[in-house]
Design a protein around this motif. Sequence first.
Motif, mmCIF file in Angstrom:
data_model
loop_
_atom_site.group_PDB
_atom_site.id
_atom_site.type_symbol
_atom_site.label_atom_id
_atom_site.label_comp_id
_atom_site.label_asym_id
_atom_site.label_seq_id
_atom_site.Cartn_x
_atom_site.Cartn_y
_atom_site.Cartn_z
ATOM 1 N N PRO A 115 0.667 -1.193 -0.049
ATOM 2 C CA PRO A 115 -0.017 0.012 -0.127
ATOM 3 C C PRO A 115 0.756 1.143 -0.010
ATOM 4 C CG PRO A 115 -0.875 -1.549 1.691
ATOM 5 C CD PRO A 115 0.454 -2.230 0.988
ATOM 6 N N LEU A 116 2.093 0.997 0.481
ATOM 7 C CA LEU A 116 2.763 2.276 0.664
ATOM 8 C C LEU A 116 3.939 2.302 -0.573
ATOM 9 C CD1 LEU A 116 3.381 1.857 4.766
ATOM 10 C CD2 LEU A 116 2.453 4.133 3.558
ATOM 11 N N PRO A 117 4.415 3.436 -0.815
ATOM 12 C CA PRO A 117 5.620 3.710 -1.921
ATOM 13 C C PRO A 117 6.638 2.903 -1.604
ATOM 14 C CG PRO A 117 4.414 5.858 -1.307
ATOM 15 C CD PRO A 117 4.105 4.853 -0.345
ATOM 16 N N VAL A 118 7.248 2.034 -2.595
ATOM 17 C CA VAL A 118 8.552 1.439 -2.019
ATOM 18 C C VAL A 118 9.253 1.316 -3.677
ATOM 19 C CG1 VAL A 118 7.110 -0.924 -3.175
ATOM 20 C CG2 VAL A 118 9.159 -1.051 -1.921
ATOM 21 N N THR A 119 10.616 1.402 -3.561
ATOM 22 C CA THR A 119 11.481 1.156 -4.621
ATOM 23 C C THR A 119 11.895 -0.418 -4.322
ATOM 24 O OG1 THR A 119 11.921 3.358 -4.738
ATOM 25 C CG2 THR A 119 13.623 2.036 -5.667
ATOM 26 N N PRO A 120 11.676 -1.221 -4.993
ATOM 27 C CA PRO A 120 12.033 -2.650 -4.821
ATOM 28 C C PRO A 120 13.601 -3.028 -5.029
ATOM 29 C CG PRO A 120 10.047 -2.541 -6.361
ATOM 30 C CD PRO A 120 10.644 -1.118 -6.209
ATOM 31 N N SER A 121 14.001 -3.829 -4.330
ATOM 32 C CA SER A 121 15.487 -4.259 -4.402
ATOM 33 C C SER A 121 15.400 -5.642 -4.957
ATOM 34 C CB SER A 121 16.016 -4.362 -2.964
ATOM 35 O OG SER A 121 16.210 -2.961 -2.385
ATOM 36 N N VAL A 122 16.295 -5.730 -6.204
ATOM 37 C CA VAL A 122 16.268 -7.089 -6.810
ATOM 38 C C VAL A 122 17.321 -8.087 -6.226
ATOM 39 C CG1 VAL A 122 16.634 -8.144 -9.049
ATOM 40 C CG2 VAL A 122 15.264 -5.907 -8.913
ATOM 41 N N GLY A 123 17.251 -9.116 -6.155
ATOM 42 C CA GLY A 123 18.070 -10.133 -5.603
ATOM 43 C C GLY A 123 19.356 -10.266 -6.663
ATOM 44 N N PRO A 167 -10.469 -16.627 -13.784
ATOM 45 C CA PRO A 167 -10.778 -15.047 -13.586
ATOM 46 C C PRO A 167 -11.518 -15.006 -12.133
ATOM 47 C CG PRO A 167 -10.936 -15.141 -15.904
ATOM 48 C CD PRO A 167 -10.749 -16.581 -15.239
ATOM 49 N N VAL A 168 -12.410 -16.130 -11.889
ATOM 50 C CA VAL A 168 -13.365 -16.214 -10.747
ATOM 51 C C VAL A 168 -12.349 -16.277 -9.410
ATOM 52 C CG1 VAL A 168 -15.433 -17.040 -9.639
ATOM 53 C CG2 VAL A 168 -15.175 -17.161 -11.906
ATOM 54 N N LEU A 169 -11.311 -17.091 -9.626
ATOM 55 C CA LEU A 169 -10.391 -17.274 -8.673
ATOM 56 C C LEU A 169 -9.777 -16.127 -8.409
ATOM 57 C CD1 LEU A 169 -8.884 -20.899 -9.318
ATOM 58 C CD2 LEU A 169 -10.734 -20.211 -7.734
ATOM 59 N N THR A 170 -9.404 -15.228 -9.473
ATOM 60 C CA THR A 170 -8.686 -13.833 -9.204
ATOM 61 C C THR A 170 -9.544 -12.909 -8.586
ATOM 62 O OG1 THR A 170 -7.518 -13.989 -11.333
ATOM 63 C CG2 THR A 170 -7.883 -11.974 -10.414
ATOM 64 N N ALA A 171 -10.836 -13.091 -8.575
ATOM 65 C CA ALA A 171 -11.927 -11.900 -8.139
ATOM 66 C C ALA A 171 -12.019 -12.547 -6.422
ATOM 67 C CB ALA A 171 -13.244 -12.149 -8.849
ATOM 68 N N LEU A 172 -12.054 -13.699 -6.185
ATOM 69 C CA LEU A 172 -12.072 -14.019 -4.786
ATOM 70 C C LEU A 172 -10.926 -13.879 -4.014
ATOM 71 C CD1 LEU A 172 -13.543 -17.856 -5.439
ATOM 72 C CD2 LEU A 172 -14.919 -15.766 -4.375
ATOM 73 N N SER A 173 -9.763 -13.992 -4.686
ATOM 74 C CA SER A 173 -8.281 -13.578 -3.671
ATOM 75 C C SER A 173 -8.256 -12.164 -4.024
ATOM 76 C CB SER A 173 -7.388 -14.571 -4.493
ATOM 77 O OG SER A 173 -7.038 -14.209 -5.857
ATOM 78 N N ALA A 174 -8.504 -11.497 -4.704
ATOM 79 C CA ALA A 174 -8.142 -10.185 -4.915
ATOM 80 C C ALA A 174 -7.767 -9.438 -3.648
ATOM 81 C CB ALA A 174 -9.116 -9.025 -5.688
ATOM 82 N N ASN A 175 -6.594 -8.865 -3.757
ATOM 83 C CA ASN A 175 -5.997 -8.251 -2.297
ATOM 84 C C ASN A 175 -5.008 -7.350 -2.589
ATOM 85 O OD1 ASN A 175 -5.537 -7.969 0.502
ATOM 86 N ND2 ASN A 175 -3.910 -9.718 0.316
ATOM 87 N N SER A 176 -5.233 -6.279 -3.790
ATOM 88 C CA SER A 176 -4.274 -5.543 -4.084
ATOM 89 C C SER A 176 -4.725 -4.293 -4.664
ATOM 90 C CB SER A 176 -2.907 -6.181 -5.104
ATOM 91 O OG SER A 176 -3.710 -6.748 -5.904
ATOM 92 N N PRO A 177 -5.579 -3.538 -3.831
ATOM 93 C CA PRO A 177 -6.055 -2.321 -4.200
ATOM 94 C C PRO A 177 -5.173 -1.156 -4.253
ATOM 95 C CG PRO A 177 -6.603 -2.531 -2.148
ATOM 96 C CD PRO A 177 -5.881 -3.663 -2.434
ATOM 97 N N PHE A 178 -3.875 -1.100 -3.674
ATOM 98 C CA PHE A 178 -2.998 0.066 -3.729
ATOM 99 C C PHE A 178 -1.738 -0.070 -4.319
ATOM 100 C CE2 PHE A 178 -5.776 0.326 0.376
ATOM 101 C CZ PHE A 178 -6.439 1.017 0.210
ATOM 102 N N TRP A 179 -1.336 0.791 -4.872
ATOM 103 C CA TRP A 179 -0.085 0.711 -5.612
ATOM 104 C C TRP A 179 0.593 2.328 -5.476
ATOM 105 C CZ3 TRP A 179 2.800 -2.795 -7.682
ATOM 106 C CH2 TRP A 179 3.742 -2.475 -8.481
ATOM 107 N N GLN A 180 1.811 2.100 -4.917
ATOM 108 C CA GLN A 180 2.683 3.283 -4.592
ATOM 109 C C GLN A 180 2.054 4.494 -3.930
ATOM 110 O OE1 GLN A 180 5.773 3.122 -4.909
ATOM 111 N NE2 GLN A 180 6.375 1.827 -6.504
ATOM 112 N N GLY A 181 1.352 4.091 -2.969
ATOM 113 C CA GLY A 181 0.600 4.902 -2.209
ATOM 114 C C GLY A 181 -0.770 5.689 -2.586
#
Length: 363
Positions: free
Chosen positions: A92-100, A148-162
Motif C-alpha cells: 500500500p505504501l510507496p516502495v523502490t524494490p530491491s532485486v536479488g 478469473p473467478v479465482l482472481t476475483a475471490l482472492s483479490a487483495n491488491s487495491p493500492f499501488w505506490q501509495g
Amino acid sequence: MRTVGVEEELLLVDPETGEPRALSAAVLARASLDDAEQDVFEKELHEQMLEFATHPQADMERLHAEIVRCRKEAGRHAGGSGCAVAALATSPLPVTPSVGMNHRYRWMAGQYGVVVHEQLVLGCHVHVSVESDEEGVAVIDRVRPWLPVLTALSANSPFWQGKDSSYSSYRSRVWQRWPSAGPTELFGSAETYHRRVADMVATGTILDEGMIYFDVRLSRRYPTVEFRVMDVCLDASTAALIAALARALVDTAAREWREGAEPAGHSVSLLRLAAWRAARSGLTEELLHPRTMRRMPAETVVRALLEHVEEALAADGDLDRVRDGVASLLRHGNGARVQRELLERTGSLRDVVTECVRRTQAA
C-alpha cells in the motif's frame, strides 16, 4: 483423493512504519538455523519478499493449519530480523524494490529492464496433483474460463505506490507485463503443450521453463498443475478456500476429459477481457460469466463456479466448508475490500499495513 500444496509470497515490512524492508536474506538466514523449516522458506525476485511452500495435503483442514503455521513461523523469523510479514499482494505504501543479485535475477533485470524493478507483487500458487501430463493438459484446457473467478475471490491488491489503483487485483495487471504471462490457447495434448513451451524457450526471450508464466501450467518440479492467477490472500482461510476450489476444478475437468466432453473454445482475447474484469471488479461489481462471456453480477458468477464443481466438492468432503467460506467472502469482502474499508476508517495506509500484519498472523 488429489493432494494440494500452496505457495504464498509474503511482504516484509517495517513493524512501525509499514514500509517494505529488503531483509529477505536476513530472514532466510534465521530460518535456515531451524532444521524443521529448511525446505519451507525460499528467496524471491525482490528482497522485500519471502516465499513459503506447504507440504502436499489431501485434507483441507490440515492444509489450512499448515498455512497458518507457516505464516506464524515466517512472522517469528521476520521479527527476529527487525521486520514483520504481511499477506499483501502489493505494498500500500510507496516502495523502490530491491532485486536479488543471483545470476537468474541479474539476467532478468538485464533482459526486462523496468518491468523487473516495478514487479513487487505477491501471489498465491496452488498445486493440485494429476496422474499424468496428458491429464494435466486436459485440465489446463478445461479450467481456463473459471480462472478469473479465482482472481476475483482472492483479490487483495487495491493500492499501488501509495494510491488507490481503482482495481481490486492490481497485482494481476502488473503481472501481465511478463512476456509469457496470461491465458493460453487450447493445447489438446501434452505433446503440443511441451512443444509450445520448448518453442518459447528457444526464442531466447525467456531463460528457461521456469519462466513459463501461464495462468495455469504443468509444474516442472512436481506431478501437478499449478494455478497462478491468485493474489496472496489476506486471511489464511481464504487461501485454503481457493485451494479447495482449485482441486474441485481439477477433479471436474479431469472427469469431463475422461467422459469425452470438449473444453470451451473461448479465445485468448475473451479470456484476457475476463481476467481484466475480475482484476478491476473483484467481488464488488460484475464479472464475465465463464460460459457465456457476458457481464453478470459477481455473486451470480461465483455461484456458477460452485455449481460447476459441486459434485467434486461433495466427493472430496469439502462442500459445506467451501459454501460457508464463499458465503463469508461475499458477505464480508475479499482482501481488497477489507483494505479499502480500513483506509476509510483510519485514513492511514500505515494503519492498513499494521492491521494486515495482525491478520496475517491470525488463525
